[in-house]
Enzyme design. Structure first.
Site, mmCIF file in Angstrom:
data_model
loop_
_atom_site.group_PDB
_atom_site.id
_atom_site.type_symbol
_atom_site.label_atom_id
_atom_site.label_comp_id
_atom_site.label_asym_id
_atom_site.label_seq_id
_atom_site.Cartn_x
_atom_site.Cartn_y
_atom_site.Cartn_z
ATOM 1 N N SER A 136 26.198 -9.824 83.968
ATOM 2 C CA SER A 136 25.563 -8.535 83.699
ATOM 3 C C SER A 136 26.306 -7.792 82.601
ATOM 4 C CB SER A 136 25.546 -7.670 84.957
ATOM 5 O OG SER A 136 25.034 -6.378 84.670
ATOM 6 N N TYR A 188 29.407 -2.361 91.721
ATOM 7 C CA TYR A 188 28.597 -3.502 91.313
ATOM 8 C C TYR A 188 29.168 -4.151 90.058
ATOM 9 C CZ TYR A 188 24.687 -6.021 89.190
ATOM 10 O OH TYR A 188 23.909 -6.973 88.595
ATOM 11 N N VAL A 227 24.830 -17.773 101.013
ATOM 12 C CA VAL A 227 25.805 -18.345 100.093
ATOM 13 C C VAL A 227 27.235 -18.156 100.583
ATOM 14 C CG1 VAL A 227 26.143 -16.334 98.598
ATOM 15 C CG2 VAL A 227 26.204 -18.635 97.615
ATOM 16 N N GLY A 261 16.910 -18.226 94.703
ATOM 17 C CA GLY A 261 15.750 -18.778 94.011
ATOM 18 C C GLY A 261 14.411 -18.231 94.445
ATOM 19 N N ALA A 289 22.760 -12.379 94.466
ATOM 20 C CA ALA A 289 23.695 -11.260 94.334
ATOM 21 C C ALA A 289 23.063 -10.004 94.908
ATOM 22 C CB ALA A 289 24.089 -11.020 92.885
#
Length: 333
Positions: A103, A163, A40, A8, A61
């Site tokens: 994505s 990715y 996380v 965030g 991420a």
């Protein structure tokens, strides 16, 4: 709603936090940029952060193509292990609403049609072709030139770098969590997000950041290949609004729903570089002919499903957005 926003304090996450607050929600930031213990991948830290939370907006991420395959363990750790830890903690805490930052890279190359063979999926571009300046994928059946089109959510996925693979795994984990818990999960498949607070001078940022960082140093943006790669550049505030819309939607439980999240205005990378340089005041971009293995040639999506089912649409046009981005502040993380 009280919404935990992982990542965030980052580029997209910070805009999501602002959009949530503007819509009367209570965002809770979980980000290592603000608290070194807010990882996380740490089950204890995540469990504590979920206390009193109604929903999770998972933005944390490791992004971008990276600098080589040696990055693979870190991508998998941050993106996939981190997501698994988060979802396990949500299952235990009884939090049943998730919006995941997905994505468009999960598709690999975009949609193509051949005049003779209709819809086809080209093979990965070879080093020999790229080195020779043959950048356009060809029909795998007859070798003819292809016409690029828009990708819909039901297109086959074909991640072509580390990715992309981790982003697809995140979706699979989210779907498994939804089935196991009855929770609702939405994956927003972002296209090329740009705007204020993009990170600068990092190999993990997007092409818009590369160009903007170069201009800030007084250097010409360096455009790979011939600049003809088609992308959909979507403003970060539009993406943040999509997250709020998805969180507020009455999404079905027990499943993950994926939505393409783009502006609906395809532009080439070369066009974007020129628009940004013009808005900034130069210098003009340089087309280098260089390439990166793992890049795809054309990927633009059809975002009509998100508009039709949830009522979201991008509101910031390409020209307006690039003018703002040319003078916007960048981050150093």
């Amino acid at each position: 709603m009280r919404v935990l926003v992982t990542g965030g304090a980052g580029f997209i996450g910070s805009h999501v936090v602002e959009a949530l607050a503007a819509h009367g929600h209570e965002p809770v930031v979980f980000d290592v940029r603000e608290d070194a213990g807010a990882d996380v991948r740490d089950p204890g830290a995540v469990a504590r952060a979920l206390s009193g939370v109604d929903a999770v907006c998972h933005q944390a991420a490791m992004v971008g193509l990276g600098s080589g395959f040696a990055d693979a363990p870190e991508y998998v750790s941050r993106n996939d292990l981190g997501t698994a830890v988060l979802l396990a903690a949500m299952a235990d805490a009884g939090v049943r609403r998730l919006v995941l930052a997905g994505s468009m890279v999960v598709y690999g190359e975009g949609r193509y049609t051949c005049e003779r063979h209709k819809g086809v999926r080209p093979d990965a571009r070879s080093v020999a072709d790229l080195a020779a300046g043959r950048f356009e994928p060809m029909c795998p059946v007859c070798g003819a030139e292809l016409n690029p089109g828009l990708v819909t959510e039901d297109a086959p996925v074909d991640p072509r770098n580390v990715y992309a693979t981790t982003k697809l795994t995140q979706e699979h984990l989210g779907a498994a969590w939804a089935r196991a818990t009855g929770g609702s999960a939405v994956a927003l498949r972002y296209h090329n997000v740009y705007g204020p607070r993009m990170p600068r001078d990092t190999p993990y940022a997007g092409v818009a950041s590369f160009f903007r960082s170069a201009l800030a140093r007084g250097e010409a943006p360096r455009v790979y290949e011939d600049g003809g790669q088609r992308r959909d550049f979507v403003h970060v505030r539009d993406v943040a609004a999509a997250n709020v819309t998805a969180l507020e939607a009455d999404s079905p439980g027990g499943a993950l729903t994926a939505y393409n999240t783009g502006s609906g205005e395809p532009h080439t990378v070369g066009e974007m570089a020129r628009a940004l340089a013009t808005a900034y005041g130069g210098p003009e971009p340089v087309v280098t002919g260089e390439y990166r293995l793992g890049d795809v040639r054309h990927i633009t999506a059809d975002s009509s499903r998100l508009r039709a089912e949830l009522g979201w649409r991008a509101r910031i046009g390409f020209t307006e957005g690039m003018r703002e981005f040319a003078r916007a502040e960048l981050r150093r993380d």
